[in-house]
Design a protein around this motif. Structure first.
Motif, PDB file in Angstrom:
ATOM      1  N   TYR A 235       0.854  -1.196   0.000  1.00  0.00           N
ATOM      2  CA  TYR A 235       0.000   0.000   0.000  1.00  0.00           C
ATOM      3  C   TYR A 235       0.881   1.234   0.000  1.00  0.00           C
ATOM      4  O   TYR A 235       1.739   1.396   0.868  1.00  0.00           O
ATOM      5  CB  TYR A 235      -0.900  -0.050   1.233  1.00  0.00           C
ATOM      6  CG  TYR A 235      -1.782   1.148   1.494  1.00  0.00           C
ATOM      7  CD1 TYR A 235      -2.142   2.052   0.497  1.00  0.00           C
ATOM      8  CD2 TYR A 235      -2.292   1.361   2.773  1.00  0.00           C
ATOM      9  CE1 TYR A 235      -2.958   3.129   0.756  1.00  0.00           C
ATOM     10  CE2 TYR A 235      -3.118   2.435   3.054  1.00  0.00           C
ATOM     11  CZ  TYR A 235      -3.446   3.319   2.045  1.00  0.00           C
ATOM     12  OH  TYR A 235      -4.256   4.390   2.317  1.00  0.00           O
ATOM     13  N   SER A 236       0.677   2.105  -0.985  1.00  0.00           N
ATOM     14  CA  SER A 236       1.497   3.294  -1.157  1.00  0.00           C
ATOM     15  C   SER A 236       0.648   4.556  -1.085  1.00  0.00           C
ATOM     16  O   SER A 236      -0.432   4.623  -1.681  1.00  0.00           O
ATOM     17  CB  SER A 236       2.216   3.240  -2.520  1.00  0.00           C
ATOM     18  OG  SER A 236       2.967   4.407  -2.750  1.00  0.00           O
ATOM     19  N   ALA A 237       1.134   5.551  -0.328  1.00  0.00           N
ATOM     20  CA  ALA A 237       0.473   6.860  -0.240  1.00  0.00           C
ATOM     21  C   ALA A 237       1.551   7.928  -0.089  1.00  0.00           C
ATOM     22  O   ALA A 237       2.736   7.622   0.086  1.00  0.00           O
ATOM     23  CB  ALA A 237      -0.491   6.895   0.934  1.00  0.00           C
ATOM     24  N   LYS A 238       1.139   9.189  -0.148  1.00  0.00           N
ATOM     25  CA  LYS A 238       2.107  10.281  -0.079  1.00  0.00           C
ATOM     26  C   LYS A 238       2.819  10.339   1.269  1.00  0.00           C
ATOM     27  O   LYS A 238       4.018  10.585   1.345  1.00  0.00           O
ATOM     28  CB  LYS A 238       1.416  11.623  -0.356  1.00  0.00           C
ATOM     29  CG  LYS A 238       0.934  11.789  -1.784  1.00  0.00           C
ATOM     30  CD  LYS A 238       0.275  13.148  -1.969  1.00  0.00           C
ATOM     31  CE  LYS A 238      -0.196  13.336  -3.403  1.00  0.00           C
ATOM     32  NZ  LYS A 238      -0.860  14.661  -3.595  1.00  0.00           N
ATOM     33  N   ASN A 239       2.062  10.158   2.346  1.00  0.00           N
ATOM     34  CA  ASN A 239       2.633  10.265   3.688  1.00  0.00           C
ATOM     35  C   ASN A 239       1.845   9.372   4.637  1.00  0.00           C
ATOM     36  O   ASN A 239       0.835   8.778   4.257  1.00  0.00           O
ATOM     37  CB  ASN A 239       2.630  11.730   4.166  1.00  0.00           C
ATOM     38  CG  ASN A 239       1.247  12.365   4.038  1.00  0.00           C
ATOM     39  OD1 ASN A 239       0.263  11.860   4.566  1.00  0.00           O
ATOM     40  ND2 ASN A 239       1.162  13.478   3.310  1.00  0.00           N
ATOM     41  N   THR A 240       2.307   9.271   5.860  1.00  0.00           N
ATOM     42  CA  THR A 240       1.669   8.344   6.796  1.00  0.00           C
ATOM     43  C   THR A 240       0.241   8.771   7.127  1.00  0.00           C
ATOM     44  O   THR A 240      -0.605   7.917   7.389  1.00  0.00           O
ATOM     45  CB  THR A 240       2.486   8.221   8.091  1.00  0.00           C
ATOM     46  OG1 THR A 240       2.740   9.526   8.638  1.00  0.00           O
ATOM     47  CG2 THR A 240       3.805   7.527   7.825  1.00  0.00           C
ATOM     48  N   GLN A 241      -0.041  10.084   7.113  1.00  0.00           N
ATOM     49  CA  GLN A 241      -1.412  10.488   7.404  1.00  0.00           C
ATOM     50  C   GLN A 241      -2.371   9.997   6.329  1.00  0.00           C
ATOM     51  O   GLN A 241      -3.528   9.681   6.607  1.00  0.00           O
ATOM     52  CB  GLN A 241      -1.529  12.006   7.549  1.00  0.00           C
ATOM     53  CG  GLN A 241      -2.892  12.391   8.121  1.00  0.00           C
ATOM     54  CD  GLN A 241      -3.189  13.869   8.033  1.00  0.00           C
ATOM     55  OE1 GLN A 241      -2.861  14.524   7.050  1.00  0.00           O
ATOM     56  NE2 GLN A 241      -3.823  14.386   9.059  1.00  0.00           N
ATOM     57  N   GLU A 242      -1.903   9.943   5.090  1.00  0.00           N
ATOM     58  CA  GLU A 242      -2.748   9.501   3.988  1.00  0.00           C
ATOM     59  C   GLU A 242      -2.774   7.978   3.838  1.00  0.00           C
ATOM     60  O   GLU A 242      -3.439   7.457   2.932  1.00  0.00           O
ATOM     61  CB  GLU A 242      -2.292  10.143   2.681  1.00  0.00           C
ATOM     62  CG  GLU A 242      -2.511  11.652   2.624  1.00  0.00           C
ATOM     63  CD  GLU A 242      -3.986  12.036   2.700  1.00  0.00           C
ATOM     64  OE1 GLU A 242      -4.817  11.347   2.069  1.00  0.00           O
ATOM     65  OE2 GLU A 242      -4.318  13.012   3.400  1.00  0.00           O
ATOM     66  N   LEU A 243      -2.060   7.252   4.694  1.00  0.00           N
ATOM     67  CA  LEU A 243      -2.183   5.804   4.739  1.00  0.00           C
ATOM     68  C   LEU A 243      -3.437   5.468   5.555  1.00  0.00           C
ATOM     69  O   LEU A 243      -3.391   5.329   6.773  1.00  0.00           O
ATOM     70  CB  LEU A 243      -0.943   5.166   5.378  1.00  0.00           C
ATOM     71  CG  LEU A 243       0.328   5.109   4.533  1.00  0.00           C
ATOM     72  CD1 LEU A 243       1.514   4.698   5.396  1.00  0.00           C
ATOM     73  CD2 LEU A 243       0.169   4.150   3.346  1.00  0.00           C
ATOM     74  N   LEU A 244      -4.551   5.378   4.867  1.00  0.00           N
ATOM     75  CA  LEU A 244      -5.823   5.174   5.553  1.00  0.00           C
ATOM     76  C   LEU A 244      -5.867   3.796   6.210  1.00  0.00           C
ATOM     77  O   LEU A 244      -5.290   2.834   5.692  1.00  0.00           O
ATOM     78  CB  LEU A 244      -6.971   5.308   4.563  1.00  0.00           C
ATOM     79  CG  LEU A 244      -6.991   6.580   3.709  1.00  0.00           C
ATOM     80  CD1 LEU A 244      -8.201   6.579   2.780  1.00  0.00           C
ATOM     81  CD2 LEU A 244      -6.988   7.830   4.576  1.00  0.00           C
ATOM     82  N   PHE A 245      -6.530   3.705   7.321  1.00  0.00           N
ATOM     83  CA  PHE A 245      -6.790   2.444   8.034  1.00  0.00           C
ATOM     84  C   PHE A 245      -5.515   1.747   8.514  1.00  0.00           C
ATOM     85  O   PHE A 245      -5.526   0.562   8.815  1.00  0.00           O
ATOM     86  CB  PHE A 245      -7.596   1.460   7.149  1.00  0.00           C
ATOM     87  CG  PHE A 245      -8.632   2.088   6.289  1.00  0.00           C
ATOM     88  CD1 PHE A 245      -9.674   2.806   6.854  1.00  0.00           C
ATOM     89  CD2 PHE A 245      -8.589   1.968   4.906  1.00  0.00           C
ATOM     90  CE1 PHE A 245     -10.659   3.378   6.047  1.00  0.00           C
ATOM     91  CE2 PHE A 245      -9.553   2.537   4.101  1.00  0.00           C
ATOM     92  CZ  PHE A 245     -10.591   3.250   4.669  1.00  0.00           C
ATOM     93  N   LYS A 246      -4.395   2.488   8.582  1.00  0.00           N
ATOM     94  CA  LYS A 246      -3.116   1.840   8.880  1.00  0.00           C
ATOM     95  C   LYS A 246      -3.119   1.101  10.209  1.00  0.00           C
ATOM     96  O   LYS A 246      -2.549   0.004  10.315  1.00  0.00           O
ATOM     97  CB  LYS A 246      -1.980   2.858   8.836  1.00  0.00           C
ATOM     98  CG  LYS A 246      -2.164   4.100   9.702  1.00  0.00           C
ATOM     99  CD  LYS A 246      -1.059   5.101   9.453  1.00  0.00           C
ATOM    100  CE  LYS A 246      -1.289   6.406  10.190  1.00  0.00           C
ATOM    101  NZ  LYS A 246      -2.434   7.175   9.604  1.00  0.00           N
ATOM    102  N   SER A 247      -3.752   1.662  11.230  1.00  0.00           N
ATOM    103  CA  SER A 247      -3.751   1.000  12.540  1.00  0.00           C
ATOM    104  C   SER A 247      -4.501  -0.321  12.481  1.00  0.00           C
ATOM    105  O   SER A 247      -4.052  -1.333  13.052  1.00  0.00           O
ATOM    106  CB  SER A 247      -4.364   1.915  13.600  1.00  0.00           C
ATOM    107  OG  SER A 247      -3.569   3.072  13.779  1.00  0.00           O
ATOM    108  N   SER A 248      -5.638  -0.338  11.798  1.00  0.00           N
ATOM    109  CA  SER A 248      -6.419  -1.569  11.678  1.00  0.00           C
ATOM    110  C   SER A 248      -5.693  -2.599  10.821  1.00  0.00           C
ATOM    111  O   SER A 248      -5.754  -3.805  11.103  1.00  0.00           O
ATOM    112  CB  SER A 248      -7.794  -1.276  11.078  1.00  0.00           C
ATOM    113  OG  SER A 248      -8.552  -0.443  11.937  1.00  0.00           O
TER     114      SER A 248
END
Length: 309
Positions: free
Chosen positions: A210-223
């Motif tokens: 899963y790739s996104a611009k930054n960690t905030q835009e990594l949706l659902f990362k905790s789950s």
């Protein structure tokens, strides 16, 4: 539930024959596939882009029952739906808004299990000026009435007797939505298999890139991380950030890679006999990665994709 004025009060669902039965029903990469051409000077709207896709006949009334700021640019809606509403992990909805001419098209980011337990589905929508997305971010409130119709040929819905597969899920940006739905469904299949003593569907493994611009835009990362920690022998993930200059939070560091998804990473999770790959993201990313996977020797009919831009 009050039916919006633009709907029939007799919305009743019935299933149409699906183009393929059994383990999956999918859009295939091949010469006869109908892809969504994004090079046109006029961007096609959702209904045009998906005209060749399967969709249910019934249009169901629904209402927004929760709104969460998933990131600075993405809102997640919880939507209470009609009791007859149903979908498969990975599918999308036609999203009808009273007073808005354009019809939205959004992949569900929840799994069928949540619908069965709570009667709700979830959508995560990134802000754009497109009228449906603009309405969700600027106008929509808890209680807003909408209507939805399920569609899409991109889903994972195995039966208990289907052969075991290894899933490779590859997402770019908000392309995570249908893949997160599939990942959540996979965790529910693992729970069911445990509870049945191995009599339910037995998935091999699932790996998410899963790739996104930054960690905030990594949706659902905790789950996502929590699911991988719950089933470490079955689920794994590599989370990529491409434009973040600041430090990554320490609890995320073990899962974060800087830069784009690499060929080496994909190759490490491809078994030519067992891997079923679902891709969702911007067309250039999907086209490049699809070619890479085929160059590895993965058959075209095991590379499934959804393009939303």
């Amino acid at each position: 539930m009050r039916v919006p004025c633009f709907l029939s009060t007799a919305a009743r669902s019935f299933s149409l024959p699906c183009p393929a039965a059994g383990l999956l029903c999918c859009r295939l990469l091949g010469p006869n596939s109908v892809t969504r051409n994004m090079s046109s000077t006029r961007q096609m709207d959702h209904l045009e882009r998906t005209a060749s896709n399967y969709r249910q006949n019934a249009l169901y009334p629904a209402h927004v029952c929760g709104i969460i700021n998933e990131s600075e640019t993405v809102k997640r809606l919880r939507i209470a739906v009609h009791p007859d509403f149903s979908f498969k992990a990975g599918q999308w909805v036609d999203y009808f808004i009273p007073g808005v001419e354009k019809v939205g098209g959004f992949s569900m980011c929840s799994c069928p299990g949540l619908l069965q337990r709570e009667g709700v589905v979830e959508l995560a929508v990134k802000y754009t000026k497109h009228p449906p997305a603009h309405w969700i971010h600027r106008v929509c409130t808890v209680g807003s009435q909408v209507a939805m119709r399920v569609g899409g040929d991109f889903f994972f819905d195995p039966s208990p007797s289907d052969p075991s597969v290894d899933l490779l899920l590859v997402a770019g940006g908000v392309g995570i939505n249908p893949l997160y739905s599939i990942l959540l469904h996979t965790t529910e299949l693992l729970h069911r298999n445990q509870a049945s003593g191995g009599r339910d569907y037995n998935i091999g493994s699932a790996h998410l890139c899963y790739s996104a611009k930054n960690t905030q835009e990594l949706l659902f990362k905790s789950s996502i991380i929590a699911a991988c920690q719950e089933f470490p022998d079955k689920l794994s993930c590599d989370l990529h950030i491409t434009q973040q200059s600041t430090d990554v939070d320490s609890h995320l560091q073990p899962f974060i890679n800087r830069g784009r998804i690499t060929e080496e990473e994909l190759r490490a999770h491809v078994d030519l006999q067992r891997t079923l790959c679902f891709l969702c993201g911007p067309p250039p990313m999907i086209e490049a990665l699809s070619k890479t996977l085929m160059d590895f020797g993965l058959p075209k009919d095991r590379i499934l994709f959804e393009k939303w831009w």
